[in-house]
Design an enzyme around this catalytic site. Sequence first.
Site, PDB file in Angstrom:
ATOM      1  N   GLU A   1      37.172  31.722  38.582  1.00 49.08           N
ATOM      2  CA  GLU A   1      35.928  30.997  38.883  1.00 49.08           C
ATOM      3  C   GLU A   1      34.738  31.543  38.101  1.00 49.08           C
ATOM      4  OE1 GLU A   1      36.301  34.106  42.284  1.00 49.08           O
ATOM      5  OE2 GLU A   1      37.617  32.905  40.997  1.00 49.08           O
TER       6      GLU A   1
ATOM      7  N   CYS B   1      43.019  36.103  43.719  1.00 48.16           N
ATOM      8  CA  CYS B   1      42.923  37.527  44.043  1.00 48.16           C
ATOM      9  C   CYS B   1      43.612  37.814  45.380  1.00 48.16           C
ATOM     10  CB  CYS B   1      41.474  37.991  44.031  1.00 48.16           C
ATOM     11  SG  CYS B   1      41.317  39.790  43.930  1.00 48.16           S
TER      12      CYS B   1
ATOM     13  N   HIS C   1      39.928  36.468  38.849  1.00 50.37           N
ATOM     14  CA  HIS C   1      38.920  35.543  39.377  1.00 50.37           C
ATOM     15  C   HIS C   1      38.531  34.525  38.298  1.00 50.37           C
ATOM     16  CE1 HIS C   1      37.864  37.489  43.258  1.00 50.37           C
ATOM     17  NE2 HIS C   1      38.274  38.593  42.649  1.00 50.37           N
TER      18      HIS C   1
END
Length: 532
Positions: free
Chosen positions: A508, A380, A506
């Site tokens: 994750e 990001c 993102h």
Amino acid sequence: MAKFIFVTGGVVSGLGKGIAAASLGRLLKQRGLKVKVQKLDPYLNVDPGTMNPYQHGEVFVTDDGAETDLDLGHYERFIDENLTVHSSVSSGRVYWNVLNQERAGDYLGGTVQIIPHITGEIKRNIYQLDTEDTDVAIVEIGGTVGDIESQPFLEAIRQVAAERGRHNVMFVHVSLIVAIPGSGELKSKPTQHSAKELLSLGIQPDVILCRSDAPVPGEILDKISLFCNIPRECAIPNLTASILYEVPLLLEKAGLADAVVRRLGLICHAPDLTEWATMVHRAKHPEGRVEIALVGKYVGLHDAYLSVVEALTHGGIANRVQVDIRWVDSEQLTDDNAGEILSGCGGVIVPGGFGGRGVEGMISAIRWARENRVPFFGVCLGMQMAVVEFARHGAGLAGAHSSELADTPYPVIDLMPDQRDVTAKGGTMRLGAYPCRITEAEGPVAAAYGGPEISERHRHRYEFNNQYRETLEAAGLRLAGLSPDGRLVEIVDLPEHPWFVGVQFHPEFKSRPNRAHPLFRDFVRAAKEHNK
């Protein structure tokens, strides 16, 4: 009709109610049950989206774009189910909805009260979990029993038990077993008082999870059973695990899921925890170590990057190495000291964030990783600063920057033309899952994903400025992923670098301990190879 399990906490906050709820969800799912999870938070913010990371940790984002409490990340990682906007409810949102209904005349001018209006709105959110594809709904109540903020939630779940029948509702209370300083003697009295507080509110705990670092003696469990009015097998130790993902295995051994199945009369098969146990074994017995520098502006509170840290851990499990994180405050980093601070690490990751503080340090870290051919992963804001760094030092655009953060002659990161008017009027970010098309058949991104079409979660407003596509591509930056219409740049990489990837989204948030996200898996692998 779904069965409901309500998880409360006693004595102190921070006991790991979320981990307990997530672990129970995993254990029930492994028995073939369909599980949903929800977090009810007592704070008055409407949602965590604008809360300070130093106070609240990271904001977790769901596929449908909800900005939620970080506990939802634990739920998704443990249970492996994608949650929704209905999975996170704050007091602020409850009051907001009730007051908007009052302003719209929905209550016909009646007096708006905590009971029935606030509790009714809380129950409405809880009952949204009761769908045809749900066997068990696990609802965690934030805060600690006795807090004034939590009382409407506790009253609401008492009402749910009365409305749905006690045979369809279960209360699990997570409480601290206190160790006396100096002697280390364990005491159950605070837990007894916490259970009594619940009883005064009309809630009888069915199971008490006894949180402790040290093994809980049988006589302590006997006391809790006697004085808290629960069967002995429902006073269950909840011990500190060596790694987070071992908690479901410990709670399974302690009998938590069996107690739940008996109490609610659930029909299910025996659990198969082979895959999970294998993953935990790999995590506890790595074959090596790799150190990765996490360069961010919120490193003073590690929970601000919780999902990134967990995704790195998952990448380590997949590569049979332990990932050690070198926490680097980006405000302290410069071109002059980057080599000294980052030297020896196997990789550099720059995660997301907002605002201009510390971004020059991020750019210095990215430059050091690029020029020294150290594996780099930008997420990001990290991707945006990678574009800025390459524009400045790889494409000769001195002073290039993001127009979000500075006045610049070369706004390589900017609002899209059709965003500008909307944002000036208060437009929101790009949130939730969006599709992406991998543009190259080769390279680290294609190798990681193994296919041309992906979907990832976003939380940002500014984009790669398309006016600089040709300039940056000619200098060597590859646009490795685009939106399906080709309009938005989602992924960049450097073909001449061993592993240098920046993503606008993102990743994750979609990583799992037994199924690491492919980009984190391959980033850790590249860091492992770099350190050989």
